[in-house]
Design a protein around this motif. Structure first.
Motif, PDB file in Angstrom:
ATOM      1  N   GLU A 114      97.177  88.678  21.274  1.00  0.00           N
ATOM      2  CA  GLU A 114      98.509  88.077  21.145  1.00  0.00           C
ATOM      3  C   GLU A 114      99.594  88.949  21.758  1.00  0.00           C
ATOM      4  OE1 GLU A 114      98.577  87.589  16.937  1.00  0.00           O
ATOM      5  OE2 GLU A 114      97.514  85.665  16.974  1.00  0.00           O
ATOM      6  N   GLY A 115      99.227  90.156  22.206  1.00  0.00           N
ATOM      7  CA  GLY A 115     100.183  90.999  22.909  1.00  0.00           C
ATOM      8  C   GLY A 115     100.758  92.139  22.116  1.00  0.00           C
ATOM      9  N   TYR A 116     100.258  92.366  20.903  1.00  0.00           N
ATOM     10  CA  TYR A 116     100.759  93.496  20.120  1.00  0.00           C
ATOM     11  C   TYR A 116     100.244  94.812  20.697  1.00  0.00           C
ATOM     12  CZ  TYR A 116     102.475  90.383  16.445  1.00  0.00           C
ATOM     13  OH  TYR A 116     103.167  89.431  15.743  1.00  0.00           O
ATOM     14  N   THR A 117     100.920  95.895  20.336  1.00  0.00           N
ATOM     15  CA  THR A 117     100.472  97.215  20.757  1.00  0.00           C
ATOM     16  C   THR A 117      99.201  97.595  20.004  1.00  0.00           C
ATOM     17  OG1 THR A 117     101.789  98.317  19.055  1.00  0.00           O
ATOM     18  CG2 THR A 117     102.832  97.977  21.210  1.00  0.00           C
ATOM     19  N   LEU A 118      98.507  98.593  20.548  1.00  0.00           N
ATOM     20  CA  LEU A 118      97.296  99.093  19.901  1.00  0.00           C
ATOM     21  C   LEU A 118      97.564  99.500  18.460  1.00  0.00           C
ATOM     22  CD1 LEU A 118      94.355 100.248  20.030  1.00  0.00           C
ATOM     23  CD2 LEU A 118      95.384 102.396  20.819  1.00  0.00           C
ATOM     24  N   ILE A 119      98.643 100.237  18.216  1.00  0.00           N
ATOM     25  CA  ILE A 119      98.900 100.751  16.877  1.00  0.00           C
ATOM     26  C   ILE A 119      99.267  99.626  15.913  1.00  0.00           C
ATOM     27  CG2 ILE A 119     101.366 101.267  17.198  1.00  0.00           C
ATOM     28  CD1 ILE A 119      98.816 103.563  15.468  1.00  0.00           C
ATOM     29  N   GLU A 120     100.012  98.630  16.375  1.00  0.00           N
ATOM     30  CA  GLU A 120     100.347  97.500  15.505  1.00  0.00           C
ATOM     31  C   GLU A 120      99.094  96.714  15.142  1.00  0.00           C
ATOM     32  OE1 GLU A 120     104.861  96.138  16.689  1.00  0.00           O
ATOM     33  OE2 GLU A 120     103.299  95.895  18.227  1.00  0.00           O
ATOM     34  N   ALA A 121      98.278  96.404  16.134  1.00  0.00           N
ATOM     35  CA  ALA A 121      97.057  95.632  15.883  1.00  0.00           C
ATOM     36  C   ALA A 121      96.131  96.376  14.926  1.00  0.00           C
ATOM     37  CB  ALA A 121      96.348  95.341  17.201  1.00  0.00           C
ATOM     38  N   ALA A 122      96.054  97.698  15.090  1.00  0.00           N
ATOM     39  CA  ALA A 122      95.173  98.485  14.230  1.00  0.00           C
ATOM     40  C   ALA A 122      95.638  98.470  12.783  1.00  0.00           C
ATOM     41  CB  ALA A 122      95.096  99.919  14.759  1.00  0.00           C
ATOM     42  N   TYR A 123      96.937  98.659  12.562  1.00  0.00           N
ATOM     43  CA  TYR A 123      97.434  98.670  11.178  1.00  0.00           C
ATOM     44  C   TYR A 123      97.476  97.275  10.577  1.00  0.00           C
ATOM     45  CZ  TYR A 123      98.460 103.622  10.745  1.00  0.00           C
ATOM     46  OH  TYR A 123      98.334 104.990  10.628  1.00  0.00           O
ATOM     47  N   MET A 124      97.678  96.243  11.372  1.00  0.00           N
ATOM     48  CA  MET A 124      97.592  94.874  10.857  1.00  0.00           C
ATOM     49  C   MET A 124      96.189  94.541  10.368  1.00  0.00           C
ATOM     50  SD  MET A 124      99.706  92.799  13.756  1.00  0.00           S
ATOM     51  CE  MET A 124     101.486  92.766  13.864  1.00  0.00           C
ATOM     52  N   SER A 125      95.188  95.261  10.895  1.00  0.00           N
ATOM     53  CA  SER A 125      93.801  94.954  10.545  1.00  0.00           C
ATOM     54  C   SER A 125      93.214  95.924   9.525  1.00  0.00           C
ATOM     55  CB  SER A 125      92.933  94.981  11.814  1.00  0.00           C
ATOM     56  OG  SER A 125      92.910  96.271  12.404  1.00  0.00           O
ATOM     57  N   ALA A 126      94.019  96.870   9.033  1.00  0.00           N
ATOM     58  CA  ALA A 126      93.536  97.882   8.087  1.00  0.00           C
ATOM     59  C   ALA A 126      94.086  97.597   6.689  1.00  0.00           C
ATOM     60  CB  ALA A 126      93.965  99.272   8.540  1.00  0.00           C
ATOM     61  N   PRO A 127      93.231  97.358   5.698  1.00  0.00           N
ATOM     62  CA  PRO A 127      93.729  96.999   4.359  1.00  0.00           C
ATOM     63  C   PRO A 127      94.382  98.143   3.597  1.00  0.00           C
ATOM     64  CG  PRO A 127      91.437  96.304   4.685  1.00  0.00           C
ATOM     65  CD  PRO A 127      91.777  97.234   5.803  1.00  0.00           C
ATOM     66  N   ALA A 128      94.073  99.405   3.963  1.00  0.00           N
ATOM     67  CA  ALA A 128      94.469 100.512   3.096  1.00  0.00           C
ATOM     68  C   ALA A 128      95.173 101.628   3.855  1.00  0.00           C
ATOM     69  CB  ALA A 128      93.239 101.081   2.392  1.00  0.00           C
ATOM     70  N   LEU A 129      96.025 102.341   3.135  1.00  0.00           N
ATOM     71  CA  LEU A 129      96.630 103.592   3.593  1.00  0.00           C
ATOM     72  C   LEU A 129      96.135 104.715   2.680  1.00  0.00           C
ATOM     73  CD1 LEU A 129     100.319 102.390   4.129  1.00  0.00           C
ATOM     74  CD2 LEU A 129      98.487 102.534   5.841  1.00  0.00           C
ATOM     75  N   SER A 130      96.440 105.965   3.068  1.00  0.00           N
ATOM     76  CA  SER A 130      95.894 107.120   2.358  1.00  0.00           C
ATOM     77  C   SER A 130      94.374 106.972   2.274  1.00  0.00           C
ATOM     78  CB  SER A 130      96.488 107.247   0.951  1.00  0.00           C
ATOM     79  OG  SER A 130      96.065 108.430   0.318  1.00  0.00           O
ATOM     80  N   TRP A 131      93.791 106.557   3.402  1.00  0.00           N
ATOM     81  CA  TRP A 131      92.357 106.267   3.451  1.00  0.00           C
ATOM     82  C   TRP A 131      91.756 106.945   4.686  1.00  0.00           C
ATOM     83  CZ3 TRP A 131      89.598 105.681  -0.432  1.00  0.00           C
ATOM     84  CH2 TRP A 131      88.369 105.019  -0.436  1.00  0.00           C
ATOM     85  N   HIS A 132      90.756 106.377   5.326  1.00  0.00           N
ATOM     86  CA  HIS A 132      89.927 107.140   6.256  1.00  0.00           C
ATOM     87  C   HIS A 132      90.009 106.718   7.719  1.00  0.00           C
ATOM     88  CE1 HIS A 132      88.516 108.722   2.573  1.00  0.00           C
ATOM     89  NE2 HIS A 132      87.723 107.724   2.250  1.00  0.00           N
ATOM     90  N   GLN A 133      90.878 105.774   8.078  1.00  0.00           N
ATOM     91  CA  GLN A 133      90.892 105.254   9.444  1.00  0.00           C
ATOM     92  C   GLN A 133      91.723 106.117  10.385  1.00  0.00           C
ATOM     93  OE1 GLN A 133      91.665 103.550   6.670  1.00  0.00           O
ATOM     94  NE2 GLN A 133      90.776 101.503   6.685  1.00  0.00           N
ATOM     95  N   VAL A 134      91.324 106.091  11.650  1.00  0.00           N
ATOM     96  CA  VAL A 134      92.130 106.673  12.718  1.00  0.00           C
ATOM     97  C   VAL A 134      92.197 105.687  13.877  1.00  0.00           C
ATOM     98  CG1 VAL A 134      91.730 109.107  12.199  1.00  0.00           C
ATOM     99  CG2 VAL A 134      90.108 107.887  13.644  1.00  0.00           C
TER     100      VAL A 134
END
Length: 518
Positions: free
Chosen positions: A345-365
């Motif tokens: 849809e044209g979002y940036t890499l960082i936006e798409a990644a955080y839109m798809s991650a359910p949690a913070l203070s967790w293990h994703q990079v």
């Protein structure tokens, strides 16, 4: 109609994408103890027009993992102090008495190679007589995390570090600059070497001028329905946009040295260490590629190009990837279907990644230029490259004749003949293959084989035919195709993939039993 198709290849369509983050909203974090980390930060800032005043240097250990104590004293608190000193934000106490970010000028933090990626929380051993708790509960209560996911909550003091915190940006469909959330998006440009990191920056900038075009590969391992469903959704989204997509649904991942071509997108699961096509020394991703393999420890280390997944994928030329530094639990990892859809849809890499991650203070990079928008030119705009012509034609045909598959096939056949494009015929065959039209797909693969000049590409056509026979329980036909290919292409390193499949569909007899002692 053919002229109309070719005209569309050079005529942009009307397209409205999400708003670009402005460079002034990006801070770049580097390690002052490592000169190359500062050099990389400056390279990135110049490439993206980020003000020099937005660079922050902190002196940190040259290692990938910090203790929780060191993370707080050496990284988190000094970084928050820099935000205070530079008046980048305002904070106030929330209803729970915690100091929380109210407004911020910085919406994205980019960590350079040299900034540690993991926060390790050590817990005292449980008493020997304590009741045993399930592994899942242990993981859910774990206070270890990725540095980046913790820094996403930089503006919030006093939050519990044990377990995860719900991500308010999860499943959102609006630019982060418009979301008004009390968090920061944090990614990193990191990998096996500083040279690879510099290449990732250059590739993202270059590909944004042309758009990301090529083949997609989705390797579904049939492990757990939730993950398989994400990958099915990923494949569907790619195909709906006219991106030719190879979907592998056999239980093992694709075999060693499987011959791929122009791989611009890869999603797969589930193996501990890099394998399959990526073990081939000659394999290289198409410039700008987004490549992700789902595994609990895919980003457990980022500096060894032979271990886990993130580092090897970047070593093989990928521009962006996602990963996990510790065990994340499947439902709390990046949801690939959402990630893919948001990128398209044209979002940036960082936006798409955080839109798809359910949690913070967790293990994703998130690894790669956070501002990268690979599919910025799906509308047909952008700089035209000869190597992308076939893939642009497939995209335009998909939009032009989405409701008229007969006309679409007719026009693509004409275009393939005119352009002598095996890629276009292969793409058409892959679409028919997904539609369970194996006989028609086999014809197109054979025609593509006639247009391809590379034996590696010809071998791939045989493997695609064999795959359909395997799936259709035509075992004898699959064995014949594979045996013929093994003889014909015995000189190619990629023939290892043929042998691997033959061992599955036609396994060798077991060795004779040892004679019994009398």
């Amino acid at each position: 109609m053919l002229r109309a198709l070719l005209f569309l290849l050079i005529t942009p369509l009307v397209f409205a994408g999400p708003r670009d983050p402005i460079p002034q909203s990006v801070a770049v974090l580097y390690n002052t103890a490592i000169p190359d980390s500062e050099k990389l930060a400056k390279t990135y800032a110049i490439a993206r027009g980020i003000p020099e005043d937005n660079l922050i240097g902190l002196r940190l250990p040259d290692k990938e993992e910090l203790t929780r104590s060191d993370f707080e004293t050496l990284l988190r608190k000094p970084l928050a102090a820099e935000f205070d000193r530079r008046q980048w934000w305002s904070r106030r106490n929330n209803d729970q008495g915690q100091l929380q970010m109210e407004r911020t000028r910085i919406q994205i933090i980019v960590c350079m190679r040299g900034i540690p990626s993991r926060v390790l929380e050590t817990t005292p051993p449980r008493p020997a007589d304590a009741p045993k708790i399930p592994d899942t509960q242990k993981w859910m209560e774990n206070a270890s995390a990725s540095v980046d996911s913790e820094l996403a909550l930089l503006g919030l003091d006093g939050y519990p570090t044990k377990g995860q915190i719900n991500n308010p940006y999860f499943k959102k469909d609006k630019a982060f600059s418009e979301a008004g959330l009390p968090m920061i998006l944090v990614g990193r440009i990191d990998g096996p070497s500083f040279a690879i990191c510099e290449r990732m920056i250059k590739d993202a900038i270059a590909v944004e001028k042309t758009g990301l075009w090529g083949m997609a590969v989705v390797d579904i391992a049939n492990k757990i329905p939730m993950g398989d469903t994400w990958l099915e959704g990923t494949a569907t989204s790619l195909m709906e946009e006219g991106i030719p997509t190879l979907v592998d649904r056999f239980d093992p991942t694709l075999p060693v040295n499987y011959p791929l071509k122009d791989t611009s997108v890869y999603f797969g699961w589930y193996d501990w260490h890099v394998n399959g096509p990526f073990k081939n020394p000659s394999f290289k991703f198409k410039r700008g590629a987004v490549a992700v393999h789902l595994h609990s420890f895919s980003a457990a280390q980022l500096r060894n190009s032979t271990q886990n997944w993130c580092a090897p994928l970047l070593h093989k030329g990928a521009t962006a990837t996602l990963g996990n530094v510790y065990e994340p639990l499947l439902h709390l990892t990046h949801h690939f279907d959402i990630f893919t859809r948001r990128l398209l849809e044209g979002y940036t890499l960082i936006e798409a990644a955080y839109m798809s991650a359910p949690a913070l203070s967790w293990h994703q990079v998130v690894l790669g230029d956070p501002l990268y928008r690979p599919f910025l030119h799906l509308d047909g705009s952008g700089k035209k490259e000869d190597a992308d012509a076939a893939y642009r034609a497939l995209r335009i045909a998909r939009m032009r004749w989405a409701r008229d598959p007969v006309e679409k096939e007719k026009q693509l056949r004409l275009a393939a003949s005119r352009m002598k494009s095996g890629e276009m015929l292969e793409a058409m065959g892959l679409e028919l293959m997904e539609g369970m039209q194996s006989a028609q797909a086999a014809v197109l693969f054979q025609e593509a084989k006639g247009l391809y000049t590379s034996n590696v590409d010809k071998l791939r056509m045989d493997l695609l035919v064999a795959a359909m026979d395997r799936k259709g329980n035509r075992k004898a036909a699959a064995i014949k195709t594979l045996r013929d290919a093994k003889l014909r292409y015995s000189h190619l390193p990629e023939v290892k993939a043929v042998g691997a499949w033959l061992n599955i569909v036609d396994p060798p007899p077991p060795p004779p039993a040892a004679p019994k002692n009398k």
